[in-house]
Design an enzyme around this catalytic site. Structure first.
Site, PDB file in Angstrom:
ATOM      1  N   ASP A  35      35.449   8.914 -39.004  1.00 52.70           N
ATOM      2  CA  ASP A  35      34.674   7.671 -39.110  1.00 52.70           C
ATOM      3  C   ASP A  35      33.986   7.568 -40.484  1.00 52.70           C
ATOM      4  O   ASP A  35      33.675   8.588 -41.106  1.00 52.70           O
ATOM      5  CB  ASP A  35      33.616   7.668 -37.991  1.00 52.70           C
ATOM      6  CG  ASP A  35      33.090   6.275 -37.717  1.00 52.70           C
ATOM      7  OD1 ASP A  35      33.652   5.292 -38.245  1.00 52.70           O
ATOM      8  OD2 ASP A  35      32.099   6.165 -36.969  1.00 52.70           O
ATOM      9  N   ASN A  83      40.507  -1.210 -31.980  1.00 58.56           N
ATOM     10  CA  ASN A  83      40.509  -1.533 -33.419  1.00 58.56           C
ATOM     11  C   ASN A  83      41.279  -2.820 -33.761  1.00 58.56           C
ATOM     12  O   ASN A  83      41.155  -3.340 -34.868  1.00 58.56           O
ATOM     13  CB  ASN A  83      41.070  -0.369 -34.257  1.00 58.56           C
ATOM     14  CG  ASN A  83      40.093   0.780 -34.418  1.00 58.56           C
ATOM     15  OD1 ASN A  83      40.495   1.928 -34.591  1.00 58.56           O
ATOM     16  ND2 ASN A  83      38.800   0.500 -34.362  1.00 58.56           N
TER      17      ASN A  83
END
Ligand code: FPP
Length: 258
Positions: A35, A83
């Site tokens: 991330d 996503n």
């Protein structure tokens, strides 16, 4: 007895770094939530896509470290089922980046005896990416080194639902009775069926959550979080996480033996 494991990171190609972790205290399966690419790019005044490109370099170095250490499995979260909510341009960029990555790196991975595999709804990716994924899996299927597992279009809840659907179908067809469904059989119905459970989950960039990653497989995993954004996550950070893991006592619901 502490053995020395010698690993060399990609950033120190000619230098061999002694690492004082007893082999039996290394995790078998490390899962990484990569991330912070966007935040890293923003912090430098770049577009988010620059962060994803930098993230590819980090992944290269972390995989090299896993190879040096002879870890059994490295799983990375590249793209979640959630996503797709990102702007179309970014999704498109990521799909092309994954294809490009496989095109550029599959030969080197193969030479390093890596076994790549993909988990998630791979069949819903772009035709070009599906072709690259299948090619890379086929190329490396007989390798015996690190299992490198890439989660693309992956969601833990989705994976569990797909496994349940498969088992329910067998029950409906009279091939299986509900009592025969055990944790072992369930595990064998997941995308990760050949892999050991996750021992260590690493998440970069400060957030402390699992984000639908390997929900079943991480049941007894240890967690290690860092504020460092993925593009800045160097092999030494990875070693720090592994050292910390090696110092922990895992009880799996039992009690410490005296
Ligand atoms: C998270 O950062 C990262 C992603 C959703 C994409 C992960 C992709 C890479 C690291 C590229 C390399 C991967 C492969 C398989 C080649 P973010 O965009 O969520 O960052 P932010 O939270 O700061 O916005």
């Amino acid at each position: 007895m502490w053995k020395k494991i010698f690993g060399k990171s990609a950033t120190q190609k000619n230098e061999v770094t002694p690492v004082d972790i007893e082999r039996s205290r290394l995790p078998r399966h490390v899962a990484v939530i990569m991330d912070g690419n966007g935040r890293w790019a923003k912090g430098q005044g770049f577009l988010r896509t620059v962060g994803h490109r930098a993230g590819v370099d980090t992944l290269h170095d972390i995989l090299d470290t896993a190879i040096d250490l002879k870890l059994e499995v490295l799983t990375v979260y590249a793209f979640s089922t959630e996503n797709w909510k990102r702007p179309h341009d970014e999704v498109d960029f990521l799909m092309r980046l994954f294809s490009e990555y496989l095109d550029k790196e599959e030969r080197e991975m193969h030479e390093k005896n890596v076994r790549i595999r993909f988990i998630g709804r791979v069949d819903e990716l772009t035709p070009e990416l599906i072709r690259r994924v299948r090619h890379a899996e086929e190329l490396m299927k007989n390798n015996t080194g690190v299992h490198f597992c890439v989660a693309v279009n992956y969601g833990g809840q989705d994976e569990i639902c797909r496994a349940v659907q498969g088992l329910a179908g067998k029950v409906q067809a009279g091939e299986l009775s509900p009592e025969e469904i055990t944790p072992e059989l369930f595990q064998a119905s997941l995308d990760t069926k050949e892999l050991p459970p996750v021992d260590l989950v690493i998440r970069t960039s400060g957030d402390m959550r699992l984000s639908n990653f390997l929900l079943w497989q991480a049941a007894y995993a240890e967690f290690w979080f860092t504020e460092t954004n993925w593009p800045d996550f160097k092999p030494e950070c990875f070693m720090e996480a592994l050292r910390d893991y090696a110092s922990r006592e895992r009880r799996f619901g039992g009690i410490k033996e005296k």
